[in-house]
Design a protein around this motif. Structure first.
Motif, short mmCIF file in Angstrom:
data_model
loop_
_atom_site.label_atom_id
_atom_site.label_comp_id
_atom_site.label_asym_id
_atom_site.label_seq_id
_atom_site.Cartn_x
_atom_site.Cartn_y
_atom_site.Cartn_z
N GLY A 580 0.81 -1.21 0.00
CA GLY A 580 0.00 0.00 0.00
C GLY A 580 0.84 1.26 0.00
O GLY A 580 0.45 2.30 -0.55
N VAL A 581 2.02 1.21 0.63
CA VAL A 581 2.94 2.34 0.60
C VAL A 581 3.46 2.53 -0.82
O VAL A 581 3.49 3.65 -1.36
CB VAL A 581 4.11 2.13 1.58
N ALA A 582 3.85 1.42 -1.45
CA ALA A 582 4.35 1.48 -2.83
C ALA A 582 3.29 2.02 -3.77
O ALA A 582 3.61 2.74 -4.73
CB ALA A 582 4.81 0.09 -3.26
N ASP A 583 2.03 1.69 -3.53
CA ASP A 583 0.95 2.17 -4.40
C ASP A 583 0.95 3.69 -4.49
O ASP A 583 0.72 4.27 -5.56
CB ASP A 583 -0.40 1.68 -3.89
N VAL A 584 1.17 4.36 -3.36
CA VAL A 584 1.15 5.82 -3.33
C VAL A 584 2.46 6.39 -3.85
O VAL A 584 2.48 7.37 -4.62
CB VAL A 584 0.85 6.33 -1.91
N LEU A 585 3.59 5.79 -3.48
CA LEU A 585 4.89 6.32 -3.94
C LEU A 585 5.03 6.25 -5.45
O LEU A 585 5.67 7.12 -6.07
CB LEU A 585 6.04 5.56 -3.27
N THR A 586 4.45 5.24 -6.07
CA THR A 586 4.55 5.10 -7.53
C THR A 586 3.41 5.80 -8.26
O THR A 586 3.43 5.87 -9.50
CB THR A 586 4.55 3.62 -7.93
N GLY A 587 2.42 6.28 -7.52
CA GLY A 587 1.30 6.95 -8.15
C GLY A 587 0.22 6.02 -8.64
O GLY A 587 -0.75 6.47 -9.29
N ALA A 588 0.33 4.73 -8.35
CA ALA A 588 -0.70 3.78 -8.78
C ALA A 588 -2.03 4.05 -8.09
O ALA A 588 -3.10 3.77 -8.65
CB ALA A 588 -0.24 2.35 -8.49
N VAL A 589 -1.97 4.58 -6.88
CA VAL A 589 -3.16 4.97 -6.12
C VAL A 589 -2.99 6.43 -5.72
O VAL A 589 -1.92 6.82 -5.25
CB VAL A 589 -3.33 4.09 -4.88
N PRO A 590 -4.03 7.25 -5.91
CA PRO A 590 -3.90 8.67 -5.55
C PRO A 590 -3.61 8.85 -4.07
O PRO A 590 -4.09 8.08 -3.23
CB PRO A 590 -5.27 9.25 -5.92
N ALA A 591 -2.84 9.86 -3.74
CA ALA A 591 -2.56 10.19 -2.35
C ALA A 591 -3.72 11.00 -1.79
O ALA A 591 -3.91 12.16 -2.16
CB ALA A 591 -1.27 10.98 -2.25
N THR A 592 -4.50 10.38 -0.90
CA THR A 592 -5.67 11.05 -0.32
C THR A 592 -5.56 11.22 1.18
O THR A 592 -6.45 11.81 1.80
CB THR A 592 -6.95 10.24 -0.63
#
Length: 803
Positions: A580-592
């Motif tokens: 889940g951390v990687a999802d945000v760092l790579t932009g795969a999931v928006p930072a909300t």
């Protein structure tokens, strides 16, 4: 299956004189419908009328699994029991799920053995601290701690986490979760700050109620307290997040109406959500301990707020009431407590309560009231009725495939991503596709550090073997490696930051080591572990862009690290799903993710809640790709200049950098566990609070060494107790680790100290040949000692040693 049945069916049961009930869950609402409540009350009253005083008192006693057996259960019929943060079935805190369920069945069977003279048998129930998932059990899903969930501000997400947690808890045969914590933390120095969703009472109320609904189901719904649901607990009533200087179990002062408006705000919301139990707090309100505070436990909680469930105590919390001990405290019951959490001293407390009922100190009406509340909750939860089921056949009992299931892990990953708060970014985030990424820091591949306290053990640990203790989990490094590779890049793990090929960007993962409760209390908010700071400086000097990923249970003073990092992310304590951390760092999931606590601008620890002193206010957080101005922050911190003080061990925790080593080379993390050869065993001991001391058993021929973080000429001072008189020499060793040492025979001193309780030992250069970073004990006999405190202190020249 646990399903409801009608008032007519209840009446039939009463007329038949039945004494057991199992599937008696009826649709409930915040205030139970009158007809249903009348039937409920009549059913429970019929049972209470047929119970002996001894059996009634037993319903109010809650021991821990390490201190009683199934035969004790059959004899005394405890109304409930718990596993402590370091307790597991049959003495194994890392036992597989099947052993948890086996013990649940064993205790249930013992509790329902027939009683003489037609006295009704009342099934017991098991309570556990599943505070961020069912994290006492190996293989369970480890969700982010509440401080992270507060940053999501997503009630639906929290509700789904509650339901997933309930399913995993019930799968192992446990009925009752001591969660959610609805503290409104106002001082980030508090060791339980990560158990609080926010400094904002409304956000705490909303998210706390959502978790209650997830655990229990919604009142009025067909599955309320049904299959895949467990009893929830709102805790700790109340004010635990408002103690002076953030001291756990401390004092809260102020106008009572103002305190209720702030710290009591989440409780009406939890009550409206149908919460069935409330846990009393350790703290005091204006000088009165909550475990004995009738005006608040009865007047406010029940009178003003309308709570009709049961009030359970915390770990020996009743003993902190003035005039009370672990085994003698009618004051708590009279104040409104319904269940005593008395982990080890249950027999003495039972005896005193029975005596106090018989002599009139405790009115029978008050005893019956408390017992009624306990039975009523069992009845509502389907644990009391004519169709009673063992835990293994109840609901999802035995469905171990649900423990750490793919669905639950996906939910945890979603929560991790939603909780990441980007505080600074010059454009380095999101990580560019195809980049060569170096992942640095010892925490990057350490799930124990990412999970924090209340994970497998009470205090958690950074020293778990991930394959053994966290099967199926993903570290932050593992998540980044997969995400970067899938986007055409390359990822390399290097804990110390070294590399052969220059990276395009370095992700530095660092932060607080695990802690729980008072062991996490701090005097200030300066992070003294400078591993992350050192790595960021090195990369800055090499011209390599950096992303700082900060693991913590609270916002802390990070000015130095923020000045060095190109991007800074508050990652909190994400748990088992580092992807889940990687999802945000790579932009795969928006930072909300957005802050639910103000971020401090200085290291002093002065509360920033409800003030204008925050560097970043509640609600702050950058969106994916959003950049921020990067002014240089002030780096002055008086606390760092003054140092940490000389405390090496206290409040049940070793200070940063302090190590404990057995003679065979085994390291005893947090002064707990056993040496590989069995020569040393250290376990928690309750002196003034839960496991605030250690009991150390040493076999003949063994050694235990305490290694300070730095060498010093200061004296050593220990608070200690000798339990067994030595029959052969005991030697004290001082000096430096791997260098020169000196020895001093303390056999006579230990013999004199045996049986005299806790006392102080002062080791100066008058008896020790030299002082450095090492203090060790060697023994030629079996010896058992307890240690409650250890520090380095300056003394006047010529000060004599003392024992």
């Amino acid at each position: 299956m646990r399903a409801g049945f009608s008032i007519r069916a209840i009446s039939a049961v009463l007329l038949a004189g039945a004494s057991l009930a199992g599937c008696a869950t009826m649709p409930q609402s915040g205030t139970v419908a009158s007809a249903e409540r009348a039937g409920e009350d009549a059913y429970v009253a019929a049972l209470v009328a047929r119970m002996s005083t001894e059996r009634k008192v037993a319903q109010l006693i809650q021991p821990q699994i390490n201190s009683f057996t199934a035969e004790d259960m059959a004899r005394y019929r405890f109304g409930s029991y718990l596993n402590g943060g370091n307790g597991g079935p049959y003495g194994d805190e890392f036992a597989p799920a099947s052993e948890w369920l086996r013990l649940a069945d064993e205790m249930y069977d013992a509790s329902v053995r027939p009683l003489p003279n037609g006295e009704p048998v009342i099934p017991t129930m098991w309570g556990t601290d599943a505070v961020h998932g069912h994290t006492n059990v190996v293989g369970a899903t480890i969700f982010p701690h509440n401080v992270a969930l507060g940053a999501t501000n997503d009630a639906d997400l929290v509700r789904r986490i509650g339901q997933a947690t309930a399913v995993e808890v019930e799968a192992t045969g446990i009925d009752w979760d001591f969660s959610p914590t609805v503290a409104v933390a106002q001082d980030l120095r508090w060791g339980r700050a990560y158990e609080s969703y926010s400094e904002d009472p409304d956000r705490v109320a909303t998210l706390g109620a959502a978790l209650v609904e997830g655990l229990q189901g919604r009142p009025g719904d067909a599955d309320f307290l049904g299959d895949g649901r467990v009893i929830a607990t709102a805790k700790h009533f109340f004010g635990d997040g408002g103690t002076t200087d953030g001291v756990d179990q401390g004092e809260v002062t102020g106008d009572i109406d103002n305190l209720v408006a702030l710290h009591g705000r989440p409780y009406p919301a939890a009550i409206d959500a149908g919460v069935q139990s409330v846990m009393a707090s350790f703290n005091s309100i204006n000088g009165t301990k909550m475990h004995g505070n009738g005006p608040l436990l009865t007047g406010v909680l029940r009178g003003r707020m309308g709570f009709d469930g049961l009030v359970v105590g915390d770990w020996n919390g009743h003993a902190q009431v003035q005039g009370c001990t672990n085994t003698d405290c009618p004051q708590s019951l009279l104040a409104g407590l319904d269940i005593y959490m008395v982990p080890d001293d249950w027999r003495g407390l039972m005896e005193s309560l029975v005596r106090q009922v018989n002599d009139g100190t405790i009115p029978m009406a008050r005893l019956d009231e408390a017992v009624t509340r306990v039975l009523r909750i069992k009845y509502r939860a389907g644990l009391l009725g004519p169709e009673a089921e063992r835990p293994s056949t109840r609901g999802v009992g035995g469905r171990f495939d649900l423990l750490g299931s793919a669905e639950h892990r996906a939910l945890a990953r979603e929560a991790v991503a939603a909780s990441q708060v980007i505080l600074r970014n010059d454009g380095t985030l999101p990580l560019r596709a195809g980049a060569n990424v170096l992942v640095a820091g010892s925490a990057a591949n350490n799930i124990g550090q990412a999970a924090g306290g209340w994970t497998l053990e009470w205090q958690g640990s950074t020293e778990y073997d991930a394959a053994q203790r966290f099967p199926g989990a993903t570290s932050i490094w593992q998540g980044l490696e997969l995400a970067v590779t899938q986007r055409g890049g390359r990822a390399t793990l290097s804990a110390d930051g070294s590399f052969a090929t220059r990276p395009d960007v370095a992700v530095v993962v660092f932060g607080e080591e695990p802690y729980a409760e008072f062991a996490g209390d701090r005097r200030d908010l300066a992070l003294r572990d400078e591993e992350g700071l050192t790595l960021l400086r090195r990369f800055r000097e090499q011209g390599i862009p950096t992303v700082a990923v900060f693991l913590s249970g609270r916002p802390m003073w990070m000015n130095r690290e923020m000045n060095l990092a190109n991007a800074f992310v508050a990652s909190w304590l994400p748990g088992s799903e580092g992807a889940g951390v990687a999802d945000v760092l790579t932009g795969a999931v928006p930072a909300t993710g957005r802050l639910s606590f103000g971020w401090p601008n200085d290291c002093t620890g002065r509360p920033v809640a409800r003030s204008n002193r925050a560097l970043f206010p509640v609600g702050y957080g950058l969106a994916s790709g959003q950049t921020s101005a990067m002014p240089t922050l002030g780096e002055s911190c008086t606390a760092l200049v003054e140092g940490t003080g000389a405390a090496l061990f206290g409040s049940g925790r070793l200070a940063d950098g302090v190590r404990v080593r057995a003679g065979d080379g085994s390291m005893l993390s947090q002064l707990r566990g056993a040496a590989a050869d069995g020569s040393i065993t250290a376990r928690g001991f309750d002196r003034n609070a839960q496991e605030d001391a250690r009991e150390i058993a040493m076999r003949a021929g063994s050694q235990i060494a305490f290694l300070a973080a730095e060498s010093s000429t200061d004296a050593w001072r220990l608070t200690y107790e000798v339990l067994t008189r030595p029959t052969a020499p005991v030697t004290l060793v001082t000096g430096t680790d791997g260098g020169a040492t000196a020895t001093f025979d303390v056999t006579q001193q230990f013999a004199h100290a045996e049986g005299k309780g806790f006392r102080e030992m002062l080791i100066t250069d008058q008896c020790a040949g030299q002082l450095g970073d090492l203090l060790a004990f060697r023994t030629a006999a079996n010896v058992t000692i307890r240690i409650a405190g250890m520090e380095r202190v300056e003394v006047a020249e010529g000060t004599a040693c003392a024992f």
